[in-house]
Design a protein around this motif. Sequence first.
Motif, PDB file in Angstrom:
ATOM      1  N   SER A   6      21.762  66.651  99.058  1.00 11.96           N
ATOM      2  CA  SER A   6      22.451  66.175  97.851  1.00 11.96           C
ATOM      3  C   SER A   6      23.931  66.512  97.910  1.00 11.96           C
ATOM      4  N   ASP A  50      19.688  59.209  96.192  1.00 14.16           N
ATOM      5  CA  ASP A  50      19.145  60.566  96.320  1.00 14.16           C
ATOM      6  C   ASP A  50      17.732  60.606  95.741  1.00 14.16           C
ATOM      7  N   GLU A  51      16.738  60.534  96.600  1.00  9.24           N
ATOM      8  CA  GLU A  51      15.322  60.537  96.214  1.00  9.24           C
ATOM      9  C   GLU A  51      15.046  59.578  95.057  1.00  9.24           C
TER      10      GLU A  51
HETATM   11 MG   LIG Z   1      18.666  67.286  96.686  1.00  7.44          MG
END
Ligand SMILES: [Mg+2]
Length: 388
Positions: free
Chosen positions: A44, A159-160
Amino acid sequence: MATVTLDKVNKIYENGYHAIHDLDLEIDDQEFLVLVGPSGCGKSTALRMIAGLESISGGEMKIGEKVVNDVEPKDRDIAMVFQNYALYPHMTVYDNIGFALKLAKVPKDEIDQRVRQASKILELDANLDRKPGQLSGGQRQRVAMGRAIVRQPAAFLMDEPLSNLDAKLRVQMRAEIAALQRELAVTTVYVPHDQIEAMTMGDRVAVLKDGYLQQVDTPQNLYDRPDNVFVAAFIGSPSMNLFEATLTVDSAGSSIKLGSQTLTLDADAVAARPGLKKHDGATIIIGIRPEDFEDSTMIEHDTTGRQLTSTVSLIESLGSELMVHFDIDARRVDSGDPDAVEESDSASNSVGRFHPRSKVRMREEVTIAVSTENMHFFDPATHLAIWE
Ligand SMILES: [Mg+2]
Ligand SMILES: Nc1ncnc2c1ncn2[C@@H]1O[C@H](COP(=O)(O)OP(=O)(O)O)[C@@H](O)[C@H]1O
């Protein structure tokens, strides 16, 4: 469209924590790059630095030919999709998707045209007047994608984005995002939720550990030729079985001693790794993927010399295959992945993926055939793969 280039990029947080170390990455125009690594390795942080949401402590970041180290997020021409979507609950789908364009003072009719085009691609046309609360998880995810698409950015950062979806929807959205990325041909950096996303979505996968880049390659090359023990164990599920073993290199036939048992090595595999000679007589690390173990009674050809004997401690049937756990009396190697602790805590130190028709039984002895042609070899001092 643009390349994204990181040249010795570092991140040191205000509390002194050094989260990213000399990260070099060249992401090609239109490439889909997947960023993986254990929780806390800096995925991240890296994405947020590309987006401009975190400052860069050292090194150079370029989007296209432009150095963006000191460029504001809104001026970087990048769209980020987060795990929690960050939709505005009081706004309609239409307004959510068009919001960034409105902020950027894009003319109304152009906003309208772009929002309708994006919602058509994402099959949200029928939901434009709804609020996020009235949508399913998958639809909300699409709205988040829509917000990114309408901006026609130079790059997407995700991000995910599928973490909040149930397993079935995740499978569907995984395919949709991959297809959409190819259709729009926008450079994308993507942090996946799981191994399958990591292996199936990207052109290349970058593996991070403790803020250090380990390897960047196509998913298949990472799987077949991991550069080090960490990547070997991290890519693939269940993880590669890693042991200390004693190597004997001999022109008449090379072998390894694995605990109290001996395995004949594949001549081509040894020939492909001249560097093994330097380790003759010494302890090395060997890796065997679960699919390279098989119940010997399921194999028609002769596997003499390539067999191990053990006792089955656990069988997990997945229908299409059996996960068979057993112990080898050799030292298991710690790959350095903190998330893998759970696995090494399990009752036995080895796992094989057996044919579903295998008749192995719990607590009974089993003869396991090893596909030694696929064995991996690592230097115990450096944990690097042994080749030259
Ligand atoms: Mg992360
Ligand atoms: N604002 C911050 N200040 C200090 N440390 C941070 C901050 N944000 C993240 N970290 C630390 O940096 C490391 C990387 O975090 P992160 O990039 O979120 O990892 P990942 O996304 O791979 O799970 C972690 O050890 C985390 O605790």
